[in-house]
Design a protein around this motif. Structure first.
Motif, PDB file in Angstrom:
ATOM      1  N   ALA A  29       0.855  -1.111  -0.553  1.00 24.41           N
ATOM      2  CA  ALA A  29       0.344  -0.192  -0.106  1.00 24.41           C
ATOM      3  C   ALA A  29       1.086   1.136  -0.055  1.00 24.41           C
ATOM      4  O   ALA A  29       1.928   1.178   0.366  1.00 24.41           O
ATOM      5  N   ASP A  30       0.312   2.497  -0.776  1.00 24.64           N
ATOM      6  CA  ASP A  30       0.739   3.590  -0.622  1.00 24.64           C
ATOM      7  C   ASP A  30       0.894   3.843   1.351  1.00 24.64           C
ATOM      8  O   ASP A  30      -0.415   4.134   1.475  1.00 24.64           O
ATOM      9  N   PRO A  31       2.449   3.809   1.761  1.00 22.59           N
ATOM     10  CA  PRO A  31       1.969   4.953   2.885  1.00 22.59           C
ATOM     11  C   PRO A  31       1.591   5.865   3.465  1.00 22.59           C
ATOM     12  O   PRO A  31       1.007   6.494   3.834  1.00 22.59           O
ATOM     13  N   ARG A  32       1.088   7.041   2.093  1.00 21.49           N
ATOM     14  CA  ARG A  32       0.465   8.661   2.266  1.00 21.49           C
ATOM     15  C   ARG A  32      -1.211   7.970   2.495  1.00 21.49           C
ATOM     16  O   ARG A  32      -1.803   8.780   3.127  1.00 21.49           O
ATOM     17  N   ILE A  33      -1.821   6.831   2.490  1.00 16.68           N
ATOM     18  CA  ILE A  33      -3.153   6.350   2.497  1.00 16.68           C
ATOM     19  C   ILE A  33      -3.160   4.837   3.402  1.00 16.68           C
ATOM     20  O   ILE A  33      -4.451   5.425   3.757  1.00 16.68           O
ATOM     21  N   PHE A  34      -2.047   4.229   3.582  1.00 15.50           N
ATOM     22  CA  PHE A  34      -2.334   3.334   4.368  1.00 15.50           C
ATOM     23  C   PHE A  34      -0.868   2.363   5.151  1.00 15.50           C
ATOM     24  O   PHE A  34       0.209   2.843   4.104  1.00 15.50           O
ATOM     25  N   ALA A  35      -1.193   3.250   6.494  1.00 13.83           N
ATOM     26  CA  ALA A  35      -0.045   2.836   6.994  1.00 13.83           C
ATOM     27  C   ALA A  35      -0.376   2.467   8.283  1.00 13.83           C
ATOM     28  O   ALA A  35      -1.095   2.611   9.515  1.00 13.83           O
ATOM     29  N   LYS A  36       0.875   1.970   8.903  1.00 10.04           N
ATOM     30  CA  LYS A  36       0.761   0.598  10.321  1.00 10.04           C
ATOM     31  C   LYS A  36      -0.991   0.263  10.409  1.00 10.04           C
ATOM     32  O   LYS A  36      -1.087  -0.007  11.512  1.00 10.04           O
TER      33      LYS A  36
END
Length: 193
Positions: free
Chosen positions: A151-158
């Motif tokens: 996933a793109d970490p700008r929208i989905f992280a951790k």
């Protein structure tokens, strides 16, 4: 006695009442051929191992390639890809390579080698088809095990979605029918009562 202000919904539209999850781009490849299609009906069905279900009509080129290749990709287009998502859903891959037709760049999936789309997408899942011999000819629903995801970490992280005004172009889109989409966003933090 209360009088309802609701209006009847035709049976063929009833599923739209509960189907506002993210639209996905389903990718597949086999024998040097590849395809991409839009699908509005997908969902998780198991946590461990991670498994998903997606509706891919038995008569589609995508289904043919997924069955022959043993898997497919699920790419979650963001708002920036609404026109592309609608467009790939309007034509059959049997008419020609939709990746080439629409200039869609891909990367090769790390486990199954499926074509995956990152540019304009929030995330992707590479999935190994789970053979369901008793249902393959009868149903359009496909079950698969997720073998890789990113996933793109700008929208989905951790492990969490991050919807805010800074990532509007990546926010997932949800098909409402006839080319009309709504995007995710505007989160609200609930409190325990």
């Amino acid at each position: 006695m209360n009088v309802s202000r609701f209006e009847p919904v035709r049976p063929e539209h009833a599923s739209r009442l509960i189907n506002h999850g993210p639209t996905v781009l389903v990718t597949s490849a086999h024998g040097g051929r590849r395809n991409v299609m839009a699908a509005a009906w997908s969902m998780p069905v198991e946590f461990t191992p991670p498994r998903v279900a997606v509706v891919i009509d038995k008569s589609t080129f995508t289904r043919e390639l997924a069955q022959a290749g043993g898997g497919f990709g699920l790419c979650l287009p963001g708002l920036a890809l609404a026109d592309l998502t609608y467009s790939v859903g309007q034509h059959s891959g049997r008419e020609g390579d939709k990746f080439a037709r629409y200039g869609i760049g891909t990367l090769t999936g790390p486990v199954l080698g499926m074509p995956l789309i990152e540019h304009g997408c929030a995330a992707w899942l590479e999935c190994r088809l789970i053979p369901e011999r008793h249902t393959e000819d009868a149903y359009d629903t496909c079950f698969a095990e997720v073998v890789a995801a990113a996933a793109d970490p700008r929208i989905f992280a951790k492990g969490r979605w991050l919807f805010d005004e800074r990532n509007a172009e990546l926010q997932t889109i949800h098909h409402l029918g006839a080319g009309l989409f709504v995007r995710s966003g505007g989160t609200v933090q609930a409190r325990a009562l």
